[in-house]
Design a protein around this motif. Structure first.
Motif, PDB file in Angstrom:
ATOM      1  N   THR A 168       0.878  -1.262  -0.027  1.00 43.51           N
ATOM      2  CA  THR A 168       0.036   0.039  -0.095  1.00 43.51           C
ATOM      3  C   THR A 168       0.837   1.262   0.002  1.00 43.51           C
ATOM      4  O   THR A 168       2.124   1.182   0.581  1.00 43.51           O
ATOM      5  N   PHE A 169       0.358   2.358  -0.820  1.00 43.73           N
ATOM      6  CA  PHE A 169       1.169   3.518  -0.719  1.00 43.73           C
ATOM      7  C   PHE A 169       0.312   4.725  -0.211  1.00 43.73           C
ATOM      8  O   PHE A 169      -0.938   4.878  -0.782  1.00 43.73           O
ATOM      9  N   GLU A 170       0.751   5.461   0.535  1.00 44.34           N
ATOM     10  CA  GLU A 170       0.114   6.705   0.956  1.00 44.34           C
ATOM     11  C   GLU A 170       1.266   7.841   1.016  1.00 44.34           C
ATOM     12  O   GLU A 170       2.334   7.854   1.148  1.00 44.34           O
ATOM     13  N   ILE A 171       0.889   9.136   0.566  1.00 43.13           N
ATOM     14  CA  ILE A 171       1.610  10.369   0.348  1.00 43.13           C
ATOM     15  C   ILE A 171       1.155  11.219   1.700  1.00 43.13           C
ATOM     16  O   ILE A 171       0.203  11.429   1.867  1.00 43.13           O
ATOM     17  N   ALA A 172       2.198  11.762   2.304  1.00 46.31           N
ATOM     18  CA  ALA A 172       1.926  12.615   3.554  1.00 46.31           C
ATOM     19  C   ALA A 172       2.956  13.511   3.557  1.00 46.31           C
ATOM     20  O   ALA A 172       3.967  13.544   2.697  1.00 46.31           O
ATOM     21  N   VAL A 173       2.511  14.954   4.145  1.00 48.85           N
ATOM     22  CA  VAL A 173       3.360  15.933   4.030  1.00 48.85           C
ATOM     23  C   VAL A 173       3.324  16.519   5.649  1.00 48.85           C
ATOM     24  O   VAL A 173       2.435  16.670   6.242  1.00 48.85           O
ATOM     25  N   ASP A 174       4.413  17.158   5.878  1.00 47.63           N
ATOM     26  CA  ASP A 174       4.685  17.806   7.055  1.00 47.63           C
ATOM     27  C   ASP A 174       4.161  19.137   7.065  1.00 47.63           C
ATOM     28  O   ASP A 174       4.774  19.952   6.248  1.00 47.63           O
ATOM     29  N   THR A 175       3.585  19.580   8.055  1.00 41.67           N
ATOM     30  CA  THR A 175       3.254  20.878   8.377  1.00 41.67           C
ATOM     31  C   THR A 175       3.583  21.280   9.639  1.00 41.67           C
ATOM     32  O   THR A 175       2.965  20.649  10.795  1.00 41.67           O
ATOM     33  N   VAL A 176       4.258  22.317   9.599  1.00 37.52           N
ATOM     34  CA  VAL A 176       4.714  22.761  11.186  1.00 37.52           C
ATOM     35  C   VAL A 176       4.153  24.098  11.437  1.00 37.52           C
ATOM     36  O   VAL A 176       4.119  25.017  10.759  1.00 37.52           O
ATOM     37  N   SER A 177       3.449  24.087  12.649  1.00 39.19           N
ATOM     38  CA  SER A 177       2.732  25.429  13.347  1.00 39.19           C
ATOM     39  C   SER A 177       3.454  25.670  14.457  1.00 39.19           C
ATOM     40  O   SER A 177       4.473  25.174  14.747  1.00 39.19           O
ATOM     41  N   THR A 178       2.996  26.960  14.799  1.00 34.26           N
ATOM     42  CA  THR A 178       3.658  27.146  16.241  1.00 34.26           C
ATOM     43  C   THR A 178       3.786  26.587  17.499  1.00 34.26           C
ATOM     44  O   THR A 178       4.547  26.572  18.264  1.00 34.26           O
ATOM     45  N   LYS A 179       2.550  25.732  17.638  1.00 34.31           N
ATOM     46  CA  LYS A 179       2.174  24.908  18.777  1.00 34.31           C
ATOM     47  C   LYS A 179       2.675  23.520  18.626  1.00 34.31           C
ATOM     48  O   LYS A 179       3.320  22.817  19.527  1.00 34.31           O
ATOM     49  N   LYS A 180       2.274  23.096  17.607  1.00 35.25           N
ATOM     50  CA  LYS A 180       2.373  21.383  17.351  1.00 35.25           C
ATOM     51  C   LYS A 180       2.864  20.916  15.751  1.00 35.25           C
ATOM     52  O   LYS A 180       2.732  21.859  15.000  1.00 35.25           O
ATOM     53  N   GLN A 181       3.345  19.841  15.537  1.00 37.29           N
ATOM     54  CA  GLN A 181       3.790  19.447  14.394  1.00 37.29           C
ATOM     55  C   GLN A 181       2.691  18.410  13.858  1.00 37.29           C
ATOM     56  O   GLN A 181       2.575  17.372  14.531  1.00 37.29           O
ATOM     57  N   ALA A 182       2.179  18.301  12.769  1.00 38.38           N
ATOM     58  CA  ALA A 182       1.037  17.283  12.516  1.00 38.38           C
ATOM     59  C   ALA A 182       1.386  17.030  10.896  1.00 38.38           C
ATOM     60  O   ALA A 182       2.164  17.579  10.223  1.00 38.38           O
ATOM     61  N   VAL A 183       1.009  15.704  10.715  1.00 36.15           N
ATOM     62  CA  VAL A 183       1.354  15.233   9.471  1.00 36.15           C
ATOM     63  C   VAL A 183       0.034  15.157   8.586  1.00 36.15           C
ATOM     64  O   VAL A 183      -0.998  14.369   9.162  1.00 36.15           O
ATOM     65  N   ASP A 184      -0.245  15.617   7.444  1.00 36.42           N
ATOM     66  CA  ASP A 184      -1.450  15.862   6.642  1.00 36.42           C
ATOM     67  C   ASP A 184      -1.122  14.621   5.499  1.00 36.42           C
ATOM     68  O   ASP A 184      -0.172  14.728   4.990  1.00 36.42           O
ATOM     69  N   ARG A 185      -2.320  14.358   5.027  1.00 35.76           N
ATOM     70  CA  ARG A 185      -2.094  12.996   3.763  1.00 35.76           C
ATOM     71  C   ARG A 185      -2.523  14.160   2.599  1.00 35.76           C
ATOM     72  O   ARG A 185      -3.539  14.721   2.526  1.00 35.76           O
ATOM     73  N   LEU A 186      -1.708  13.596   1.518  1.00 35.94           N
ATOM     74  CA  LEU A 186      -2.090  13.999   0.097  1.00 35.94           C
ATOM     75  C   LEU A 186      -2.692  12.814  -0.573  1.00 35.94           C
ATOM     76  O   LEU A 186      -1.976  11.816  -0.679  1.00 35.94           O
ATOM     77  N   ASP A 209      10.063  -5.875   0.778  1.00 36.13           N
ATOM     78  CA  ASP A 209      10.114  -6.060   2.200  1.00 36.13           C
ATOM     79  C   ASP A 209       9.401  -5.395   3.050  1.00 36.13           C
ATOM     80  O   ASP A 209       8.633  -5.463   4.083  1.00 36.13           O
ATOM     81  N   VAL A 210       8.954  -4.069   2.388  1.00 41.57           N
ATOM     82  CA  VAL A 210       7.975  -2.860   3.223  1.00 41.57           C
ATOM     83  C   VAL A 210       6.526  -3.243   2.501  1.00 41.57           C
ATOM     84  O   VAL A 210       6.326  -3.072   1.187  1.00 41.57           O
ATOM     85  N   LYS A 211       5.553  -3.496   3.326  1.00 37.72           N
ATOM     86  CA  LYS A 211       4.270  -3.635   2.801  1.00 37.72           C
ATOM     87  C   LYS A 211       3.516  -2.370   2.831  1.00 37.72           C
ATOM     88  O   LYS A 211       2.649  -2.214   1.977  1.00 37.72           O
ATOM     89  N   MET A 212       3.808  -1.622   3.945  1.00 38.33           N
ATOM     90  CA  MET A 212       2.966  -0.143   3.840  1.00 38.33           C
ATOM     91  C   MET A 212       3.960   0.976   3.574  1.00 38.33           C
ATOM     92  O   MET A 212       4.865   0.898   4.501  1.00 38.33           O
ATOM     93  N   ASN A 213       3.651   1.545   2.707  1.00 35.56           N
ATOM     94  CA  ASN A 213       4.964   2.402   2.340  1.00 35.56           C
ATOM     95  C   ASN A 213       3.994   3.717   2.448  1.00 35.56           C
ATOM     96  O   ASN A 213       2.999   4.378   1.900  1.00 35.56           O
ATOM     97  N   VAL A 214       4.582   4.764   3.476  1.00 34.16           N
ATOM     98  CA  VAL A 214       4.219   5.936   3.671  1.00 34.16           C
ATOM     99  C   VAL A 214       5.390   6.953   3.192  1.00 34.16           C
ATOM    100  O   VAL A 214       6.556   7.024   3.714  1.00 34.16           O
ATOM    101  N   ILE A 215       5.069   7.786   2.141  1.00 33.75           N
ATOM    102  CA  ILE A 215       6.066   8.714   1.344  1.00 33.75           C
ATOM    103  C   ILE A 215       5.991  10.023   1.862  1.00 33.75           C
ATOM    104  O   ILE A 215       4.720  10.592   1.853  1.00 33.75           O
ATOM    105  N   ILE A 216       6.913  10.527   2.569  1.00 32.47           N
ATOM    106  CA  ILE A 216       6.986  12.146   3.046  1.00 32.47           C
ATOM    107  C   ILE A 216       7.150  12.895   1.943  1.00 32.47           C
ATOM    108  O   ILE A 216       8.244  12.683   1.452  1.00 32.47           O
TER     109      ILE A 216
END
Length: 622
Positions: free
Chosen positions: A289-307, A343-350
């Motif tokens: 499985t393939f998922e695309i994620a992007v890092d978004t940094v704010s002033t208080k916390k760091q979250a990962v959003d999905r594309l 070897d990698v079943k779940m692929n999360v691409i940043i």
């Protein structure tokens, strides 16, 4: 989210889709840039509902400059890249990618309802184009003559997809049906999906082994059917996804199926299966499985959003170990070749955030600024607390909260406001809360206040509900019944064609559900008779058991005095017997001792007592 109609060009150089505004958008796969955006002149009245890539040879003589612009060179031959559009009015138009304009409009009556699917296969028939419409017809068009060739009248059910192969047409709606092109007869029905089919892909190993992949609206499993087997009516394999599939891309390499399916949540699932070892016991799980994620940094916390991934394929990858992913939004799309690691079943691409087209502001050009709002410290004012300077927090007891949750109070006025708001904004949550009410009186009052302009939108929602489970169908029928009774004049004003287009899905579902009603009624009657006969047989057997347990003859043993009296009577009837003399002697002795009475009772002889004999003698003397 993107529409379901999205396809790569036959050469793999372009990827196109129809946006929510009815625009035809073409992206260049190599550069991830927008190549063309075609907006129809009357896209608000005649929007494009579906499209298909057509790769045709360019036989006309043109100048070198124009020829190089309007055709692609593949294997030394000039190939022209065209796009066939299906419109909401039921017509077909041919779009030239080189000139970015409509070249031809196909001649013919076309469909009486919007075109829902369009199919072209150069290997099957390079001059044939097939379209399926909401009117239940499949039309075959000639590409060279740009005209209508033949109409296949399938039925009144709204068709959602179509596929043609080897003299047969496969149509998808509530069920998949295979038709014979020569005489328009139904060969077989493929049973497996529970809702309208939206995806059909042909998978051909050779002429004797032809398969079809299908996916439906509310089913998260892909089904693989075998068309070459004339008796097969069930899938030979199923593939499980995390959500409803919206795009599939199959490829056969050395009799192994390489399948990539993109779900509605934006996850790409990659399957590899041997076509000779397929099984339908349980759905196959994805190898990767393939998922695309992007890092978004704010002033208080760091979250990962999905594309979200909206398209993926293995057909146009330079290497077999890579897949081509297209991810992003309508404003910005990026294409990338991603390697497959065993070897990698779940692929999360940043990946870095995509650059969205933003308007560049210059000094003095834009004076207004949008204030930055902290969502954690927002106070919402209403007419009750707007005049107060400070608002104290009121804690509601848990008992009151549970009571409010368990007994919701809704009125017809609130219902109509929620219904109009849900239809206008297409909010699934609001519509779900409204349609949860199946009270006939409440529904009638709500529809009595419904504005006429929302009748068509409500019909679409009810037709979608009728494609779901039985409990939803029951509610939809209740709403539909009162809608027809109250707004009959408004529905008749739409005209026969629009009325048929709005009710085609409902009529198809009702026809499908009552198809076996007569046979089921007869079966119910026969089962009732059989059950009555079984109960009657059980009752008879119970009665026989009770009778067997009852006493047939009852004998009650009497006293010895009764037996003696009976014997005395019998002996007195026989004169001169020895028994009589013996009994006479005994009685004489008793009379002498007791004076004619024994123990205070009469002693009878030959049926007469001693008192009777004395009375007779006195009468004679007198």
């Amino acid at each position: 989210m993107f529409s379901v109609s999205r396809e790569f060009s036959p050469c793999g150089k372009y990827c196109a889709y129809i946006s929510q505004q009815g625009k035809f958008v073409v992206h260049d796969v190599e550069t991830s840039a927008v190549h063309q955006v075609y907006t129809p002149n009357m896209h608000l009245n005649v929007p494009c509902t579906s499209f298909a890539w057509i790769q045709a040879g360019d036989g006309e003589k043109k100048s070198k400059k124009k020829k190089a612009r309007s055709s692609l060179v593949e294997n030394g031959t000039n190939v022209q890249l065209l796009v066939a559009f299906g419109t909401s009015k039921g017509g077909v138009a041919l779009y030239n990618l080189a000139t970015a304009a409509i070249e031809h409009a196909f001649k013919g009556d076309g469909h009486t309802a919007p075109i829902t699917a369009i199919y072209f296969n150069a290997s099957h028939n390079p001059d044939a184009l097939y379209t399926a419409g909401a009117d239940g017809n499949v039309i075959e068009w000639s590409i060279s003559q740009c005209s209508q060739r033949r109409v296949h009248r399938i039925g009144v059910e709204k068709l959602t997809c179509v596929l043609a192969h080897a003299g047969t047409i496969l149509t998808g709606a509530k069920q998949l049906k295979l038709w014979n092109v020569a005489n328009d007869t139904l060969e077989r029905t493929l049973i497996g999906h529970t809702s309208n089919t939206q995806l059909l892909q042909l998978v051909a190993l050779d002429e004797d082994n032809v398969y079809v992949l299908s996916g439906s609206v509310n089913d998260r499993n892909l089904s693989l059917w075998m068309l070459s087997d004339d008796e097969s009516t069930s899938p030979v394999a199923t593939f499980a996804l995390d959500d409803v599939p919206e795009y599939v891309s199959p490829k056969v390499v050395q009799r192994k199926l390489h399948l990539i399916a993109v779900s509605r949540t934006g996850v790409a699932h990659y399957f590899v299966r041997d076509m000779g070892k397929l099984s339908v016991k349980k759905p196959y799980r994805a190898s990767h499985t393939f998922e695309i994620a992007v890092d978004t940094v704010s002033t208080k916390k760091q979250a990962v959003d999905r594309l979200p991934v909206f398209v993926a394929t293995v057909q146009y990858s330079p290497q077999q170990e890579n897949i081509l992913l297209g991810y992003g939004t309508e404003l910005s799309v990026r294409f990338e070749q991603v390697p497959i690691e065993e070897d990698v079943k779940m692929n999360v691409i940043i990946r870095e955030p995509l650059k969205v087209l933003e308007s560049k502001t210059k000094e003095g050009e834009l004076k207004s600024k949008t204030p930055i709002i902290d969502s954690d410290n927002v106070e919402y004012m209403n007419p009750a607390n707007s005049n107060r300077k400070t608002v104290k927090e009121v804690e509601i007891p848990m008992e009151v909260r549970l009571e409010n949750l368990s007994t919701p109070k809704t009125s017809s006025k609130n219902m109509i406001h929620l219904l109009v708001q849900g239809l206008h904004s297409r909010d699934a949550t609001l519509l779900k809360n409204v349609f949860a009410v199946d009270d006939s009186e409440m529904v009638q009052q709500t529809l009595g206040r419904l504005p006429p302009q929302y009748v068509s939108a409500l019909l679409n929602e009810l037709s979608h509900m009728m494609q779901m489970k039985t409990m939803h169908v029951k509610t939809a029928v209740c709403w539909l019944k009162h809608l027809i009774n109250i707004h009959a004049s408004q529905l008749m004003a739409l005209g026969s064609s629009n009325l048929l287009a709005n009710f085609s899905t409902c009529l198809g579902i009702i026809e499908y559900r009552v198809e076996h009603l007569n046979s089921l009624s007869r079966l119910r009657g026969r089962l009732g008779l059989l059950i009555d006969q079984i109960d009657r047989s059980k009752n008879q057997a119970a009665n026989l058991d009770d009778k067997s347990n009852m006493n047939v003859l009852v004998y009650q043993e009497g006293d010895d005095s009764d037996v003696d009296s009976m014997l005395e009577k019998d002996d007195t009837d026989l004169p001169g017997s020895s028994n009589e003399e013996m009994y006479d002697d005994e009685e004489d002795e008793e009379v002498e001792t007791t004076g004619g009475y024994a123990n205070g009772t009469d002693v009878r002889r030959n049926g007469y007592s001693a008192q009777d004999s004395d009375r007779e003698s006195m009468e004679v003397s007198d």
